[in-house]
Design a protein around this motif. Structure first.
Motif, short mmCIF file in Angstrom:
data_model
loop_
_atom_site.label_atom_id
_atom_site.label_comp_id
_atom_site.label_asym_id
_atom_site.label_seq_id
_atom_site.Cartn_x
_atom_site.Cartn_y
_atom_site.Cartn_z
N GLU A 112 14.23 2.92 -12.89
CA GLU A 112 13.02 2.15 -12.63
C GLU A 112 13.01 1.52 -11.23
N SER A 113 13.66 2.20 -10.30
CA SER A 113 13.63 1.77 -8.91
C SER A 113 12.34 2.24 -8.25
N ARG A 114 12.02 1.70 -7.08
CA ARG A 114 10.78 2.02 -6.37
C ARG A 114 11.11 2.64 -5.00
N PRO A 115 11.28 3.95 -4.92
CA PRO A 115 11.59 4.57 -3.63
C PRO A 115 10.48 4.39 -2.60
N ALA A 116 9.24 4.24 -3.04
CA ALA A 116 8.14 4.12 -2.08
C ALA A 116 6.95 3.43 -2.72
N SER A 117 6.17 2.75 -1.88
CA SER A 117 4.91 2.14 -2.32
C SER A 117 4.04 1.93 -1.10
N GLY A 118 2.74 1.78 -1.33
CA GLY A 118 1.86 1.58 -0.19
C GLY A 118 0.43 1.37 -0.61
N ASP A 163 1.16 12.32 2.98
CA ASP A 163 1.84 12.34 4.27
C ASP A 163 2.87 11.21 4.38
N GLU A 164 2.50 10.03 3.89
CA GLU A 164 3.44 8.91 3.94
C GLU A 164 4.68 9.20 3.10
N LEU A 165 4.48 9.82 1.94
CA LEU A 165 5.62 10.19 1.10
C LEU A 165 6.46 11.28 1.76
N ASP A 166 5.78 12.25 2.38
CA ASP A 166 6.50 13.32 3.10
C ASP A 166 7.37 12.72 4.19
N GLY A 167 6.82 11.72 4.90
CA GLY A 167 7.55 11.10 6.00
C GLY A 167 8.83 10.41 5.54
N GLN A 168 8.89 10.08 4.26
CA GLN A 168 10.09 9.43 3.70
C GLN A 168 10.95 10.42 2.92
N GLY A 169 10.59 11.70 3.03
CA GLY A 169 11.34 12.72 2.30
C GLY A 169 11.08 12.69 0.81
N LEU A 170 9.91 12.16 0.41
CA LEU A 170 9.58 11.98 -1.01
C LEU A 170 8.27 12.67 -1.35
N GLY A 171 8.00 13.80 -0.73
CA GLY A 171 6.69 14.42 -0.79
C GLY A 171 6.22 14.80 -2.18
N LEU A 172 4.90 15.05 -2.26
CA LEU A 172 4.29 15.45 -3.53
C LEU A 172 4.84 16.77 -4.06
N ASP A 173 5.42 17.57 -3.17
CA ASP A 173 5.98 18.85 -3.61
C ASP A 173 7.43 18.73 -4.04
#
Length: 386
Positions: A26-32, A55-65
Motif C-alpha cells: 500500500e505504498s504510493r510510488p507516484a501521485s499528481g 507521461d509523468e508516470l513514464d518519466g518516473q519509470g512507472l508508465g501505463l504500459d
C-alpha cells in the motif's frame, strides 16, 4: 495477472487527480494533479490530461504500459440504485453511468470522460468504477425515501443516495481498528468535514443513514453549499426575487454555506476573524456547529448505541475549535472531550476524548484513494489487497 499496482483516477470537471498505489504494501510510488483542463493556459481536454498523467508516470519509470500495473480504479460520483458496489467497467456499465448524468450533471460527465480515455490508453487492463453513493446503498427505505408522491419519485429517481461514500467506508473501518474491534462490533457516526461536508450513521460496518440526499446539497452546512433548507425557499426566490432555476442552483451550491454567511469558506480564516471579534464570522461558525450537533443527536437516536464519533477531512481533522464546539456539553449522551488530547495535532488516527468517555471521539484521516485502490484490486485481481 502478476502486477500489484493500481492507478486511481479522479477525473473532475477541470482536473484529474491520480495516485499509483502498490497493493503489495500500500505504498504510493507516484501521485499528481493536472489542473485547469479546458482553461486558457491549461491542458486542452481530458484526453490530453490523461496523456500528461501517462507521461509523468513514464518519466518516473512507472508508465501505463508497465507489467506491474494490475488495474485502474475510477472514482464515479453517482451510481444511482443500479451500481451499489465497485463494478468492472464494460460498455454496458459505461452506458449505465451515462444514463445517470441527470442525477449528477456536474460530476458524472467528467468521470465518464476519464474512463473513456483510460480505456483507450489501456484497453487490455481491468478498469473498475467505485461509486461515491455505493456505501450508502444499504440505508433502509425509511431513511432513503422522501415523503413525496411515490410514482413521481420512482419515475425520476428521487430518493436519498448520499455521497462521500468511499471516505465514510474507509473511516468507519479505520475507527473500528483504532478501537481494536471488528467493524461488525462498532456503531460509528462519521463526520466528513471538508469544503463539502456529510455525516453518516454506520451500524456494525453498514451505513443506515446519511446527511446528503438526492444531491450533495442536502445536510450539513458546507463551504459554499447551504445544506438543509426549507424547499419553499426555492419557490419564494422564484416568485419574490425573480430568480430562475439556474440562478437559484448557483446561489445554493456556490454562494451559500460559510461563504454566503460571512464571505469566507475557509475555516482557518473564519477562526482568525472570530479571534478579532468579527460577528459575521462568529455567526457562520455557530450556524455550522449547530447543524453538526443536530446531526450528531439525530444519528445517535438512529443508532441507539454509539461507540465512536469520527472526525475526518480537512476541517474535521484540523479544526480543534469545530470539534470542541460540536460536542461541548454532550456528556448526557456519553461524550466527554479531553481538551489536551483534542488540541494535539498529528497525522495519524488518534483518540481525542477523555478516558472516561463512554463514546470514543476520534480524529481519523481519510484515504479515499486507498479505499478505491483496495476495492479495485479486490475486484480485478480477486484479493483483498491488504
Amino acid at each position: 495477472m502478476t502486477g500489484t499496482r493500481v492507478l486511481v483516477l479522479n477525473s473532475g470537471s477541470s482536473s484529474v487527480k491520480y495516485q499509483l498505489i502498490d497493493m503489495a504494501d500500500e505504498s504510493r510510488p507516484a501521485s499528481g494533479l493536472v489542473e485547469r483542463i479546458g482553461e486558457e493556459g491549461g491542458t486542452a481536454d481530458h484526453a490530453a490530461a490523461l496523456r500528461r498523467v501517462a507521461d509523468e508516470l513514464d518519466g518516473q519509470g512507472l508508465g501505463l504500459d508497465s507489467p506491474e500495473l494490475a488495474a485502474i480504479g475510477h472514482r464515479v460520483v453517482h451510481g444511482g440504485t443500479r451500481f451499489t458496489r465497485p463494478t468492472l467497467i464494460t460498455d454496458d456499465v459505461l452506458a449505465g453511468i451515462r444514463d445517470l448524468v441527470p442525477l449528477a450533471p456536474l460530476h458524472n460527465p467528467a468521470n465518464i470522460t476519464g474512463i473513456e480515455v483510460a480505456r483507450r490508453l489501456r484497453p487490455d487492463l481491468p478498469q473498475v468504477a467505485v461509486f461515491d453513493t455505493a456505501f450508502h446503498a444499504t440505508i433502509p427505505e425509511a431513511a432513503a425515501r422522501y415523503a413525496v408522491d411515490a410514482a413521481t419519485a420512482d419515475r425520476y429517481g428521487i430518493r436519498r443516495y448520499g455521497f462521500h461514500g468511499t471516505s465514510h467506508a474507509y473511516v468507519s473501518r479505520a475507527t473500528a481498528a483504532l478501537l481494536g474491534k471488528d467493524p461488525a462490533e462498532v456503531n460509528v457516526i462519521v463526520l466528513h468535514l471538508g469544503n463539502g461536508a456529510s455525516a453518516s450513521a454506520v451500524r456494525g460496518g453498514v451505513c443506515v443513514d446519511t446527511s446528503m440526499g438526492l444531491t450533495p446539497l442536502e445536510g450539513l452546512v458546507m463551504g459554499t453549499r447551504s445544506g438543509d433548507i426549507d424547499p419553499a425557499v426555492v419557490f419564494h426566490l422564484e416568485r419574490v426575487a425573480g430568480l430562475d432555476t439556474d440562478e437559484i442552483d448557483t446561489l445554493l451550491n456556490k454562494k451559500s454555506g460559510l461563504l454566503g454567511l460571512c464571505g469566507d469558506n475557509d475555516m482557518r480564516e473564519i477562526g482568525r476573524r472570530m479571534a478579532e471579534g468579527d460577528q459575521a464570522a462568529q455567526l457562520a461558525f455557530d450556524v455550522y456547529v449547530h447543524r453538526l450537533r443536530r446531526y450528531v443527536g439525530a444519528f445517535t437516536a438512529v443508532l441507539g448505541r454509539v461507540d465512536a464519533i469520527a472526525f475526518t477531512a480537512g476541517v474535521g481533522e484540523n479544526s480543534v475549535a469545530v470539534r470542541t464546539a460540536a460536542l461541548l456539553g454532550l456528556d448526557n449522551i456519553g461524550v466527554t472531550m479531553d481538551p489536551v488530547r483534542n488540541a494535539v495535532r498529528g497525522n495519524g488516527a488518534r483518540v481525542v476524548s477523555a478516558p472516561s468517555s463512554r463514546v470514543t471521539v476520534a480524529v481519523v484521516p481519510t484515504d479515499e484513494e486507498l479505499e478505491i485502490a483496495r476495492d479495485t484490486y479486490a475486484l480485478a485481481c480477486g484479493t483483498a489487497g491488504g
